[in-house]
Write an enzyme that holds these catalytic residues in place. Structure first.
Site, short mmCIF file in Angstrom:
data_model
loop_
_atom_site.label_atom_id
_atom_site.label_comp_id
_atom_site.label_asym_id
_atom_site.label_seq_id
_atom_site.Cartn_x
_atom_site.Cartn_y
_atom_site.Cartn_z
CB SER A 250 -0.91 0.01 1.23
OG SER A 250 -0.18 0.50 2.34
CE LYS A 251 -0.72 5.69 -4.17
NZ LYS A 251 -2.03 5.32 -4.65
NE ARG A 252 -1.30 1.85 6.01
CZ ARG A 252 -2.42 1.51 5.38
NH1 ARG A 252 -3.17 2.43 4.83
NH2 ARG A 252 -2.81 0.25 5.31
#
Ligand code: GLU
Length: 314
Positions: A250-252
């Site tokens: 994910s973007k995290r």
């Protein structure tokens, strides 16, 4: 007929390895057939997708050596290439569906939806129970005084299937597995499912390459192509990239974001390692996108999710 592929990123942050693999595969698949590539910015959610992210994304794609023939900056006959500027087209498609009596207002709150619905098998959304489908026009008008409705499409109790170019046959019963799905949210934002169909058709896209997380959106989209009288592209879904601990990327995941990758690696190193994971680079050696054209073949790409070995992009 010339192949037209596309990149359709949602710029809600810096692109990560999953987005890069998507653009690389879309680019290779189209270019290998002498095809064209369109870049479309899927920024319907304008609050989450500010323009500076879209601009950064273009810059990142250029750095990677993945070019496009039509899109923001370069222009083209089917613009604008930002979904946030194409709402008149989505409205026109919505009106066509309304004219066929297939759209109804839904006043359910999020809490009501979750209480009355079963989870959809793939995308975390719910199978809508049809609560508002039977409202009379008078009832709907009365409720609309208190709450702006979302708009839903009536789905048929029928199997809707297709043969994916990589994953093979896939089908869903639209009413049972998916339910009447959203065309427009209560805040007026058009749904991805409608926008993506209108745009891919308007931009002459013949080949959609994207992650397997969208495989189960495809029957809904094919239903919309049918209702709107549009020609559907071929669909090719590829397996998802997983973080070293098996979670979905994910973007995290800071290490997988291009901001941190660009500090450590060249574009050819990023692409070469991704292509190695995806089966068409014999070793994790640097390769430019152009050089990968020689070895890319869909039958080399695995069908199961791909876990990124720890340290591969260190
Ligand atoms: N904008 C979508 C995303 O970034 C992709 C949509 C599509 O490829 O159909 O996940």
């Amino acid at each position: 007929m010339q192949t037209v592929g596309r990149f359709a990123p949602s710029p809600s942050g810096r692109i990560h390895l999953g987005n890069i693999l998507c653009c690389l595969l879309a680019w290779l698949s189209a270019r290998q057939k002498g095809g064209r590539v369109v870049l479309r910015i899927e920024d319907l959610d304008t609050a989450r997708c500010p323009r500076r992210y879209a601009d950064q994304m273009e810059e990142d794609l250029r750095w990677l050596g993945l070019d496009w023939d039509e899109g923001p900056s370069v222009g083209g006959p089917d613009g604008p290439y930002y979904q946030s500027q194409r709402t008149a087209l989505y409205q026109a498609a919505l009106e066509k569906l309304e004219a066929r009596g297939l759209v109804y207002p839904c006043f359910c709150t999020r809490a009501e939806l979750h209480a009355a619905s079963a989870p959809h098998r793939g995308d975390g959304q719910v199978v809508y129970a049809g609560t508002c489908r039977g409202l009379t026009a008078a009832e709907a008008a009365e409720r609309a005084k208190r709450r702006a409705p979302a708009l839903r499409l009536v789905t048929p109790d029928a199997a809707w299937g297709f043969t994916d170019g990589h994953m093979g046959p896939y089908a869903e019963n639209l009413a049972r597995d998916c339910g009447d799905f959203l065309l427009r949210r209560s805040d007026g934002m058009f749904a991805y499912q409608l926008a993506v169909v209108v745009d891919d058709a308007a931009m002459g896209v013949t080949e959609v390459v994207r992650g397997a997380d969208l495989l189960d959106s495809t029957p809904r989209q094919l239903y919309l192509y049918r209702l709107l009288g549009l020609t559907a592209p071929a669909f090719i879904h590829f397996p998802l990239l997983l973080a070293p601990d098996g979670r979905r990327l994910s973007k995290r995941d800071a290490d997988a974001g291009l901001d941190s990758l660009r500090d450590r690696l060249t574009a050819a190193e990023v692409l070469g390692r991704l292509a190695y994971l995806a089966g068409f680079n014999p070793a994790a050696e640097p390769r430019t996108a152009e050089a990968l054209l020689a070895d890319f073949r869909w039958d080399r790409v695995p069908k199961e999710d791909i876990r990124i070995p720890a340290g591969l992009f260190a």
